[in-house]
Design a protein around this motif. Structure first.
Motif, PDB file in Angstrom:
ATOM      1  N   ARG A 256       1.008  -1.312   0.051  1.00 53.88           N
ATOM      2  CA  ARG A 256      -0.238   0.049   0.077  1.00 53.88           C
ATOM      3  C   ARG A 256       0.876   1.144   0.150  1.00 53.88           C
ATOM      4  NH1 ARG A 256      -4.110  -1.858   4.804  1.00 53.88           N
ATOM      5  NH2 ARG A 256      -5.010  -3.854   3.561  1.00 53.88           N
ATOM      6  N   PRO A 257       0.558   2.290  -0.819  1.00 54.32           N
ATOM      7  CA  PRO A 257       1.357   3.377  -0.933  1.00 54.32           C
ATOM      8  C   PRO A 257       1.636   3.820   0.651  1.00 54.32           C
ATOM      9  CG  PRO A 257      -0.508   3.614  -2.294  1.00 54.32           C
ATOM     10  CD  PRO A 257      -0.766   2.484  -1.439  1.00 54.32           C
ATOM     11  N   GLY A 258       0.951   3.721   1.664  1.00 55.55           N
ATOM     12  CA  GLY A 258       1.075   4.360   3.028  1.00 55.55           C
ATOM     13  C   GLY A 258       2.344   3.395   3.591  1.00 55.55           C
ATOM     14  N   ASP A 259       2.663   2.199   3.101  1.00 48.96           N
ATOM     15  CA  ASP A 259       3.650   1.383   3.648  1.00 48.96           C
ATOM     16  C   ASP A 259       5.145   1.996   3.497  1.00 48.96           C
ATOM     17  OD1 ASP A 259       1.634  -0.395   4.181  1.00 48.96           O
ATOM     18  OD2 ASP A 259       2.228  -1.993   2.712  1.00 48.96           O
ATOM     19  N   ILE A 260       5.063   3.029   2.307  1.00 50.89           N
ATOM     20  CA  ILE A 260       6.481   3.447   2.118  1.00 50.89           C
ATOM     21  C   ILE A 260       7.074   4.368   3.043  1.00 50.89           C
ATOM     22  CG2 ILE A 260       7.570   5.097   0.659  1.00 50.89           C
ATOM     23  CD1 ILE A 260       5.848   4.283  -2.044  1.00 50.89           C
ATOM     24  N   ALA A 261       6.380   4.952   3.898  1.00 50.21           N
ATOM     25  CA  ALA A 261       6.825   5.926   4.921  1.00 50.21           C
ATOM     26  C   ALA A 261       7.349   4.900   6.039  1.00 50.21           C
ATOM     27  CB  ALA A 261       5.566   6.855   5.566  1.00 50.21           C
ATOM     28  N   LEU A 262       6.595   3.873   6.318  1.00 47.09           N
ATOM     29  CA  LEU A 262       7.210   2.872   7.582  1.00 47.09           C
ATOM     30  C   LEU A 262       8.508   2.418   7.214  1.00 47.09           C
ATOM     31  CD1 LEU A 262       3.707   0.966   7.983  1.00 47.09           C
ATOM     32  CD2 LEU A 262       4.597   3.018   9.372  1.00 47.09           C
ATOM     33  N   HIS A 263       8.594   2.106   5.692  1.00 44.21           N
ATOM     34  CA  HIS A 263       9.739   1.396   5.405  1.00 44.21           C
ATOM     35  C   HIS A 263      11.036   2.752   5.477  1.00 44.21           C
ATOM     36  CE1 HIS A 263       8.360  -2.606   4.338  1.00 44.21           C
ATOM     37  NE2 HIS A 263       7.453  -1.888   3.771  1.00 44.21           N
ATOM     38  N   ALA A 264      10.550   3.822   5.110  1.00 39.30           N
ATOM     39  CA  ALA A 264      11.614   4.668   5.020  1.00 39.30           C
ATOM     40  C   ALA A 264      11.949   5.247   6.225  1.00 39.30           C
ATOM     41  CB  ALA A 264      10.967   5.854   4.189  1.00 39.30           C
ATOM     42  N   ASN A 265      11.058   5.288   7.290  1.00 44.63           N
ATOM     43  CA  ASN A 265      11.231   5.491   8.461  1.00 44.63           C
ATOM     44  C   ASN A 265      12.418   4.343   9.283  1.00 44.63           C
ATOM     45  OD1 ASN A 265      10.068   8.127   8.801  1.00 44.63           O
ATOM     46  ND2 ASN A 265       8.210   7.049   9.339  1.00 44.63           N
ATOM     47  N   ALA A 266      12.066   3.175   8.998  1.00 45.65           N
ATOM     48  CA  ALA A 266      12.804   2.138   9.599  1.00 45.65           C
ATOM     49  C   ALA A 266      14.330   2.207   9.007  1.00 45.65           C
ATOM     50  CB  ALA A 266      12.318   0.792   9.294  1.00 45.65           C
ATOM     51  N   MET A 267      14.286   2.448   7.606  1.00 42.69           N
ATOM     52  CA  MET A 267      15.602   2.644   7.155  1.00 42.69           C
ATOM     53  C   MET A 267      16.498   3.654   7.674  1.00 42.69           C
ATOM     54  SD  MET A 267      17.343   1.821   3.807  1.00 42.69           S
ATOM     55  CE  MET A 267      16.033   1.706   2.481  1.00 42.69           C
ATOM     56  N   ALA A 268      15.673   4.896   7.920  1.00 44.50           N
ATOM     57  CA  ALA A 268      16.488   6.175   8.427  1.00 44.50           C
ATOM     58  C   ALA A 268      17.067   5.579  10.028  1.00 44.50           C
ATOM     59  CB  ALA A 268      15.639   7.287   8.632  1.00 44.50           C
ATOM     60  N   ASP A 269      16.134   4.977  10.703  1.00 45.92           N
ATOM     61  CA  ASP A 269      16.695   4.254  11.928  1.00 45.92           C
ATOM     62  C   ASP A 269      17.770   3.417  11.856  1.00 45.92           C
ATOM     63  OD1 ASP A 269      14.739   5.897  13.348  1.00 45.92           O
ATOM     64  OD2 ASP A 269      13.248   4.119  13.443  1.00 45.92           O
ATOM     65  N   LEU A 270      17.779   2.452  10.774  1.00 45.43           N
ATOM     66  CA  LEU A 270      18.720   1.690  10.447  1.00 45.43           C
ATOM     67  C   LEU A 270      20.228   2.532  10.026  1.00 45.43           C
ATOM     68  CD1 LEU A 270      16.776  -1.107   8.747  1.00 45.43           C
ATOM     69  CD2 LEU A 270      17.787  -1.238  11.080  1.00 45.43           C
ATOM     70  N   ALA A 271      20.138   3.396   9.486  1.00 42.76           N
ATOM     71  CA  ALA A 271      21.111   4.346   9.021  1.00 42.76           C
ATOM     72  C   ALA A 271      21.929   4.544  10.397  1.00 42.76           C
ATOM     73  CB  ALA A 271      20.789   5.438   8.199  1.00 42.76           C
ATOM     74  N   LYS A 272      21.150   5.109  11.154  1.00 36.83           N
ATOM     75  CA  LYS A 272      21.733   5.538  12.458  1.00 36.83           C
ATOM     76  C   LYS A 272      22.287   4.315  13.147  1.00 36.83           C
ATOM     77  CE  LYS A 272      18.593   9.484  13.070  1.00 36.83           C
ATOM     78  NZ  LYS A 272      17.025   9.068  12.873  1.00 36.83           N
ATOM     79  N   ILE A 273      21.748   3.334  13.333  1.00 34.43           N
ATOM     80  CA  ILE A 273      22.322   2.054  13.775  1.00 34.43           C
ATOM     81  C   ILE A 273      23.530   1.558  13.037  1.00 34.43           C
ATOM     82  CG2 ILE A 273      22.112  -0.559  14.102  1.00 34.43           C
ATOM     83  CD1 ILE A 273      19.106  -0.009  14.801  1.00 34.43           C
TER      84      ILE A 273
END
Ligand code: HEC
Length: 155
Positions: free
Chosen positions: A60-77
């Motif tokens: 679903r288009p709304g899923d993109i934000a969830l994946h992108a936020n997770a990616m931004a968190d993982l970048a910090k990790i």
């Protein structure tokens, strides 16, 4: 006698303790490598998920934000998954020695990863597929590829 049996026992105990300490350290490196690979695998998963949503009708288009936020968190990790003692001398890894030999260069790509994934998280909520796709491309080029080119062993 120079060495009493008591001294020998003590020496043996010390040697054993040293050996145990050494083994624990070797395993610690493997744990660090395992954690790093799992983190990177998750990064790869979110990347594929986003591009699949953009290119197909899956998700679903709304899923993109969830994946992108997770990616931004993982970048910090990702900034702390390359500790000393987690190189190929410590276990099975594709991480190159350049990570520890050129820490300033490595830090630059890590900072690019954090910045580009942060930008992606910002545009992700817009629903503008073209803008999201463009930023995903920038992330892939300036972070994933830039780092893998220099710091991940080629297969
Ligand atoms: C700062 C450097 C850096 C950045 C940025 C980076 N990677 Fe990696 N990546 C690595 C290194 C180093 C490895 C090898 C890790 C190992 O074997 O211990 C790796 C491994 C991987 C793996 C294999 C994981 C496994 O199963 O062993 C995937 C998938 C991956 N990266 C995807 C990505 C994607 C997608 C991006 C961008 C969104 C990205 N990486 C950004 C350095 C980076």
């Amino acid at each position: 006698m120079l060495f009493t049996s008591r001294t020998i026992k003590t020496l043996t105990a010390v040697a054993l303790l040293a050996a145990v300490g050494f083994t624990t350290q070797a395993f610690a490196g493997e744990d660090d490598i395992k954690y790093r690979k799992a983190t990177m695998k998750a990064v790869g998963g979110h990347m594929t998920a986003i591009s699949t949503i953009l290119k197909t009708d899956a998700g679903r288009p709304g899923d993109i934000a969830l994946h992108a936020n997770a990616m931004a968190d993982l970048a910090k990790i990702s900034a702390h998954v390359f500790p000393e003692g987690s190189s190929k001398m410590d276990g099975e890894t594709e991480a190159t020695m350049a990570i520890w030999e050129k820490p300033e260069d490595f830090k630059k790509v890590t900072m690019a990863f954090i910045a580009e994934s942060e930008k992606l998280a910002q545009v992700a909520g817009s629903g503008d597929k073209a803008a999201i796709g463009a930023q995903l491309g920038a992330l892939g080029k300036n972070a994933c590829k830039a780092c893998h080119d220099d710091f991940r062993e080629k297969k």
